[in-house]
Design an enzyme around this catalytic site. Structure first.
Site, short mmCIF file in Angstrom:
data_model
loop_
_atom_site.label_atom_id
_atom_site.label_comp_id
_atom_site.label_asym_id
_atom_site.label_seq_id
_atom_site.Cartn_x
_atom_site.Cartn_y
_atom_site.Cartn_z
N ARG A 238 60.23 6.29 86.07
CA ARG A 238 59.57 5.17 84.85
C ARG A 238 58.84 5.82 83.88
O ARG A 238 58.49 5.19 83.13
CB ARG A 238 58.90 4.00 85.88
CG ARG A 238 59.62 3.41 86.95
CD ARG A 238 58.69 2.43 87.65
NE ARG A 238 57.77 1.61 87.00
CZ ARG A 238 58.07 0.38 86.66
NH1 ARG A 238 59.14 -0.12 86.92
NH2 ARG A 238 57.30 -0.33 85.99
N TYR B 247 62.28 -2.86 92.19
CA TYR B 247 61.13 -2.86 91.29
C TYR B 247 61.49 -3.04 89.71
O TYR B 247 61.80 -2.09 88.91
CB TYR B 247 60.62 -1.12 91.24
CG TYR B 247 59.16 -0.71 90.80
CD1 TYR B 247 58.55 -1.54 90.01
CD2 TYR B 247 58.85 0.69 90.97
CE1 TYR B 247 57.08 -1.27 89.62
CE2 TYR B 247 57.63 1.00 90.67
CZ TYR B 247 56.91 -0.02 89.81
OH TYR B 247 55.67 0.33 89.52
N ARG C 87 53.78 -3.77 98.65
CA ARG C 87 52.22 -3.41 98.50
C ARG C 87 51.62 -4.68 97.88
O ARG C 87 52.35 -5.21 97.10
CB ARG C 87 52.13 -2.12 97.57
CG ARG C 87 52.63 -0.94 98.31
CD ARG C 87 51.59 -0.60 99.44
NE ARG C 87 50.54 0.07 99.30
CZ ARG C 87 49.64 0.38 99.99
NH1 ARG C 87 49.86 0.08 101.42
NH2 ARG C 87 48.56 0.84 99.64
N ARG D 231 43.23 1.68 89.29
CA ARG D 231 43.01 1.71 87.75
C ARG D 231 41.99 0.57 87.58
O ARG D 231 41.63 -0.16 88.33
CB ARG D 231 44.29 1.45 87.26
CG ARG D 231 45.26 0.23 87.54
CD ARG D 231 46.40 0.01 87.03
NE ARG D 231 47.33 -0.63 87.89
CZ ARG D 231 48.53 -0.68 87.81
NH1 ARG D 231 49.30 0.00 86.70
NH2 ARG D 231 49.39 -1.66 88.40
N GLU E 93 41.33 -2.30 90.49
CA GLU E 93 42.59 -2.43 91.14
C GLU E 93 42.59 -1.72 92.59
O GLU E 93 42.53 -0.60 92.31
CB GLU E 93 43.81 -2.45 90.23
CG GLU E 93 45.04 -2.73 91.31
CD GLU E 93 46.50 -2.42 90.38
OE1 GLU E 93 46.13 -2.76 89.26
OE2 GLU E 93 47.47 -2.12 90.85
N1 UDP Z 1 51.94 6.91 88.70
C1 UDP Z 1 50.93 8.01 89.06
N2 UDP Z 1 49.84 8.11 88.23
C2 UDP Z 1 49.58 7.43 87.23
C3 UDP Z 1 50.64 6.36 86.79
C4 UDP Z 1 51.60 6.16 87.51
O1 UDP Z 1 51.11 8.69 90.03
O2 UDP Z 1 48.49 7.67 86.59
C5 UDP Z 1 53.09 6.76 89.40
C6 UDP Z 1 52.97 5.83 90.62
O3 UDP Z 1 53.47 6.09 91.87
C7 UDP Z 1 53.40 4.53 89.89
C8 UDP Z 1 54.70 4.94 89.33
O4 UDP Z 1 54.26 6.34 88.68
O5 UDP Z 1 53.77 3.50 91.02
C9 UDP Z 1 54.92 4.14 88.13
O6 UDP Z 1 54.03 3.85 87.42
P1 UDP Z 1 53.94 2.37 86.44
O7 UDP Z 1 52.86 2.44 85.50
O8 UDP Z 1 55.26 2.13 85.98
O9 UDP Z 1 53.43 1.38 87.70
P2 UDP Z 1 53.14 -0.12 87.26
O10 UDP Z 1 52.36 -0.51 86.12
O11 UDP Z 1 54.51 -1.19 87.53
O12 UDP Z 1 52.07 -0.36 88.44
#
Ligand code: UDP
Length: 394
Positions: free
Chosen positions: A175, A350, A251, A281, A302
């Site tokens: 992603r 997802y 989750r 975050r 979060e």
């Molecule tokens: N991820 C990470 N560090 C970060 C941001 C993302 O390890 O700082 C990984 C983490 O496993 C996450 C995935 O990348 O679930 C996808 O990130 P995304 O931002 O797409 O997640 P969402 O916003 O959908 O929660």
């Protein structure tokens, strides 16, 4: 005996979009059920009582897509204001822009690489012994090497998913791009923005059709499917089948609220990648609506955890054991007459908002074509579709 009505279970994007298409293009009444007291599912937005800032109750949602038709669709209900998402990662080695880009690489390694040098460097630190990455960790080690993986991804992913990154699919890491220019936007999508009056009002407008009746705070029991000609189910697929094969892993996230004068963190989202920091975050919502003026600010930290029986499911975990169960649920779905399974929870994938909207619009076309052809067996979303999806996305 089934009445000549459609039921849609869930008033998130998947449910709202299919309900509207059914209402516009059939003569049937459409009843939409949602167990929560609001529409828009986990995209729900509302004004914070104390600050009047538009908050995303279930975490930040940024609309982004490459599909012109999906963009035109959402904009037909409400103008989207320009917003380009940028994310900072607070790592054990300091704060950097994410996704990893040329500036991130140069700052993190104390270099002044050109784009070509940065690309060659990152390739040199990737683990080339991994030929076909089988999971998130292997994908990271192969393409960015151990140092970046450990600082940007290991801790965050372990906190967010509650397991070792080696247990989750490589597709989750895919992603996020790795860039060798200075583009620091979070998404590559060509079309991005925030709905001017929030997602909940947007979904309310999608559902605003004389043929649609929305029943909020009303849980739909699958035992009632027989009352309807066809049911479009967008809730968790395991719950629909009363967890008869066991529970799929999801989750959930919870939030801690902070209120302050002025500005809390200077941007909309900061990720905390250090395993020792308990939250994943912090979202500060006023930065999504910069066209509004607010003296005070509200931010949510979060926290991620396994979904208990009463929690709201957010993310399908898709560990190998989940996939074994999922195949059994897909098989049950295939046998269930006159029920379609749509959206993130019902297909256990997802998906982002734009994927969900696109799928509901696309499926509505197929369904309504057969409906108007007076086909005896109306098409269902799933099982063959889901089977293909399972192979592609997991
Ligand atoms: N991820 C990470 N560090 C970060 C941001 C993302 O390890 O700082 C990984 C983490 O496993 C996450 C995935 O990348 O679930 C996808 O990130 P995304 O931002 O797409 O997640 P969402 O916003 O959908 O929660």
């Amino acid at each position: 005996m089934a009445s000549r009505r459609f039921a849609v279970v869930g008033a998130g994007f998947a449910g709202a979009v299919i309900a509207r298409e059914l209402a516009l293009h059939s003569d049937r009444p459409v009843v939409v059920f949602d167990e929560r007291p609001h529409v828009a599912g986990n995209c729900h937005t509302e004004r914070d009582d104390a600050t009047a800032v538009m908050v995303h109750r279930y975490g930040s949602h940024i609309f982004h897509t490459d599909r012109q038709d999906v963009w035109a669709y959402v904009n037909s209900f409400m103008p989207f204001r320009p917003y380009l998402h940028r994310v900072l990662a607070q790592t054990p080695r300091g704060m950097f822009w994410l996704p990893i880009n040329l500036l991130t690489i140069n700052q993190f390694f104390g270099k002044a690489f050109s784009p070509a040098q940065a690309r060659a460097f990152i390739e040199s630190i990737g683990d080339r012994s991994i030929v076909e990455p089988q999971n998130f960790e292997e994908q990271a080690l192969r393409f960015i090497g151990r140092e970046l993986y450990e600082n940007f991804f290991y801790g965050y992913t372990k906190k967010h998913w509650g397991c070792e990154p080696a247990e989750i699919p490589a597709s989750v890491l895919k992603r996020l791009p790795v860039r060798f220019d200075c583009n620091d936007c979070y998404y590559d999508s060509s079309l991005q923005g925030i709905p001017e009056s929030g997602y909940t009002e947007l979904v309310r407008r999608i559902l605003d059709q004389p043929q649609i009746e929305v029943r909020l705070a009303e849980k739909f029991s699958p035992a009632r499917c027989g009352e309807f000609e066809h049911v479009f189910f967008t809730g968790p697929i395991d719950a629909f089948f009363n967890f008869q094969h066991g529970r799929l892993g999801y989750r959930t996230v919870t939030f801690e609220r902070h209120e302050a004068g002025g500005d809390f963190q200077g941007t909309s989202v900061v990720n905390y990648t250090d395993l020792r920091v308990p939250h994943t975050r912090i979202h500060e919502f006023k930065h999504f609506t910069r066209w509004e003026q607010h003296d005070r600010t509200v931010a949510f930290s979060e926290y991620s955890q396994a979904t208990g029986e009463r929690d709201i499911p957010y993310y399908p975990v898709r560990r190998p054991a989940d996939i074994v169960l999922l195949k059994k649920y897909y098989a049950l779905a295939a046998e269930t007459r006159a029920v379609s399974f749509l959206g993130r929870l019902a297909t256990y994938r997802y998906l982002d908002m734009h994927n969900v909207i696109a799928e509901s619009l696309d499926f509505a076309k197929v369904f309504l074509k057969d409906y108007h052809a007076k086909s005896d067996a109306l098409p269902k979303f799933t099982p063959s579709v889901a089977e293909r999806i399972l192979n592609r996305i997991v």
